[in-house]
Write a protein that holds these residues in place. Structure first.
Motif, PDB file in Angstrom:
ATOM      1  N   UNK A  65      -6.154  18.157  -7.987  1.00 35.70           N
ATOM      2  CA  UNK A  65      -6.870  19.433  -8.086  1.00 35.70           C
ATOM      3  C   UNK A  65      -7.972  19.431  -9.141  1.00 35.70           C
ATOM      4  N   UNK A  66      -7.882  18.552 -10.128  1.00 34.18           N
ATOM      5  CA  UNK A  66      -8.906  18.482 -11.182  1.00 34.18           C
ATOM      6  C   UNK A  66      -9.293  17.020 -11.434  1.00 34.18           C
ATOM      7  N   UNK A  67      -9.744  16.319 -10.412  1.00 36.97           N
ATOM      8  CA  UNK A  67     -10.000  14.880 -10.548  1.00 36.97           C
ATOM      9  C   UNK A  67     -11.068  14.540 -11.591  1.00 36.97           C
ATOM     10  N   UNK A  68     -12.052  15.420 -11.782  1.00 34.87           N
ATOM     11  CA  UNK A  68     -13.116  15.141 -12.750  1.00 34.87           C
ATOM     12  C   UNK A  68     -12.625  15.206 -14.195  1.00 34.87           C
ATOM     13  N   UNK A  69     -11.519  15.933 -14.406  1.00 40.65           N
ATOM     14  CA  UNK A  69     -10.963  16.074 -15.761  1.00 40.65           C
ATOM     15  C   UNK A  69      -9.756  15.163 -15.989  1.00 40.65           C
ATOM     16  N   UNK A  70      -9.447  14.324 -14.983  1.00 36.21           N
ATOM     17  CA  UNK A  70      -8.202  13.550 -15.058  1.00 36.21           C
ATOM     18  C   UNK A  70      -8.166  12.609 -16.257  1.00 36.21           C
ATOM     19  N   UNK A  71      -9.201  11.812 -16.435  1.00 33.29           N
ATOM     20  CA  UNK A  71      -9.200  10.825 -17.518  1.00 33.29           C
ATOM     21  C   UNK A  71      -9.126  11.487 -18.891  1.00 33.29           C
ATOM     22  N   UNK A  72      -9.755  12.641 -19.022  1.00 27.49           N
ATOM     23  CA  UNK A  72      -9.731  13.344 -20.303  1.00 27.49           C
ATOM     24  C   UNK A  72      -8.370  14.007 -20.535  1.00 27.49           C
ATOM     25  N   UNK A  73      -7.803  14.581 -19.490  1.00 30.47           N
ATOM     26  CA  UNK A  73      -6.527  15.287 -19.629  1.00 30.47           C
ATOM     27  C   UNK A  73      -5.359  14.321 -19.777  1.00 30.47           C
ATOM     28  N   UNK A  74      -5.318  13.303 -18.933  1.00 35.74           N
ATOM     29  CA  UNK A  74      -4.202  12.348 -18.938  1.00 35.74           C
ATOM     30  C   UNK A  74      -4.599  11.062 -19.672  1.00 35.74           C
ATOM     31  N   UNK A  75      -5.101  11.218 -20.875  1.00 33.56           N
ATOM     32  CA  UNK A  75      -5.456  10.046 -21.675  1.00 33.56           C
ATOM     33  C   UNK A  75      -4.196   9.412 -22.265  1.00 33.56           C
ATOM     34  N   UNK A  76      -4.369   8.246 -22.892  1.00 33.47           N
ATOM     35  CA  UNK A  76      -3.225   7.493 -23.407  1.00 33.47           C
ATOM     36  C   UNK A  76      -2.410   8.318 -24.411  1.00 33.47           C
ATOM     37  N   UNK A  77      -3.100   9.000 -25.310  1.00 26.00           N
ATOM     38  CA  UNK A  77      -2.402   9.775 -26.340  1.00 26.00           C
ATOM     39  C   UNK A  77      -1.582  10.898 -25.715  1.00 26.00           C
ATOM     40  N   UNK A  78      -2.151  11.605 -24.744  1.00 24.70           N
ATOM     41  CA  UNK A  78      -1.440  12.714 -24.092  1.00 24.70           C
ATOM     42  C   UNK A  78      -0.211  12.200 -23.351  1.00 24.70           C
ATOM     43  N   UNK A  79      -0.348  11.055 -22.681  1.00 31.27           N
ATOM     44  CA  UNK A  79       0.779  10.487 -21.935  1.00 31.27           C
ATOM     45  C   UNK A  79       1.923  10.097 -22.873  1.00 31.27           C
TER      46      UNK A  79
END
Length: 304
Positions: free
Chosen positions: A111-125
């Motif tokens: 649903x938010x593919x353009x924000x995926x890399x920023x949202x699900x970054x290594x630190x967040x994971x």
């Protein structure tokens, strides 16, 4: 402290086969996800954690049950029962947390593919995974402490193939275990919140998939998300049924079936649903087998 009824153990739906299939599937997922750097993504990071949890969960109950059946014994020590309760609550809680995280990961990716890399970054994971493990430890300590602080005088036999809190509470001297009731209510609230979040996430994914003109796009979304939702619903509904329904002092075949559904089936189904039908995992397996065949042929050519 606890004894498993021999007839119940023998009626566990070919549990040895279930265990071997689950063991093989989850180990295969872990090995492939670690070896192939092309699939070092948030989804597979969470999938490795889920497979480790599934291995721990099913290894906690089934081997002991099989050993009891083969050795014709039905006993477990008091310390062993405490350990089994603690680890089972821990694995189940963290497993459900990772299912929730993976639903969120799928939602952001769809649903938010353009924000995926920023949202699900290594630190967040890493933060989400750490929170899941820590929460599981705290809940297990709370549950186990409250359960075994109760005075028991109802015998030492549990009508189940492993130490399970609802069955242990049947041995309590009175119905006044307020602390455990409060903890169960708190866990129910957390479980409902996670389950609701998972439902909402998949509904949004389905809505997004239906807007895709390509039939392949929405077919892929439904074929992957719907089985995920079925397994999550099975885990949540059967666990709630086992822990919330009124306790009965008579052993019930329904209790056994429900326990198998949320303790054995999810670890068996997760690797099949989340990975074996996945193109990336199939590709990693193909590359691994091709590499082994190439190495084997190269060695054979070098031999005199």
């Amino acid at each position: 402290m606890a004894e498993s009824h021999h007839q119940l153990v023998n009626g566990l739906w070919h549990e040895e086969g279930f265990y071997l299939v689950s063991l093989t599937g989850n180990l295969l997922v872990i090995v492939l996800a670690l070896l192939d750097h092309h699939i070092h993504t948030p989804m597979y990071f969470f999938l490795i954690n889920l497979s480790v949890l599934d291995l721990g969960s099913i290894s906690l109950t089934v081997p002991k049950s099989v050993a009891n059946s083969l050795l014709n014994t039905r006993s477990i020590s008091y310390a062993g029962c405490i350990t089994q309760v603690f680890l089972f609550i821990f694995f189940t809680a963290v497993d459900f947390a990772f299912l929730t995280i993976m639903a969120y990961d799928s939602y952001v990716a769809s649903c938010q593919p353009l924000h995926y890399e920023m949202t699900m970054n290594r630190r967040a994971c890493v933060q989400m995974a750490s929170s899941a493990w820590i929460t599981g430890i705290l809940l297990s300590m709370l549950h186990t402490g409250n359960t075994f602080a109760i005075t028991f005088c109802g015998g030492n036999m549990v009508g189940q193939f492993y130490c399970e809190i609802p069955q242990i509470l049947k041995l309590a001297c009175s119905d006044l275990y307020l602390g455990e009731t409060v903890v169960l209510s708190f866990n129910l609230f957390l479980g409902l919140s996670c389950f609701g979040f998972i439902i909402v996430s998949y509904v949004q994914i389905f809505k997004t998939a239906l807007r895709i003109p390509s039939e392949q796009g929405w077919h892929k979304a439904f074929s992957t998300c719907l089985p995920h939702l079925i397994v999550v619903s099975l885990l949540f509904c059967t666990a709630v049924f086992a822990y919330v329904k009124p306790t009965s002092h008579c052993p019930s075949g329904l209790d056994l079936v429900v326990s198998v559904l949320y303790s054995v089936v999810p670890p068996l189904m997760n690797p099949i649903i989340y990975s074996m039908r996945n193109k990336e995992i199939k590709g990693a397996w193909k590359k691994l087998t091709e590499r082994r065949l190439f190495t084997k042929n190269k060695i054979s050519r070098c031999l005199p």
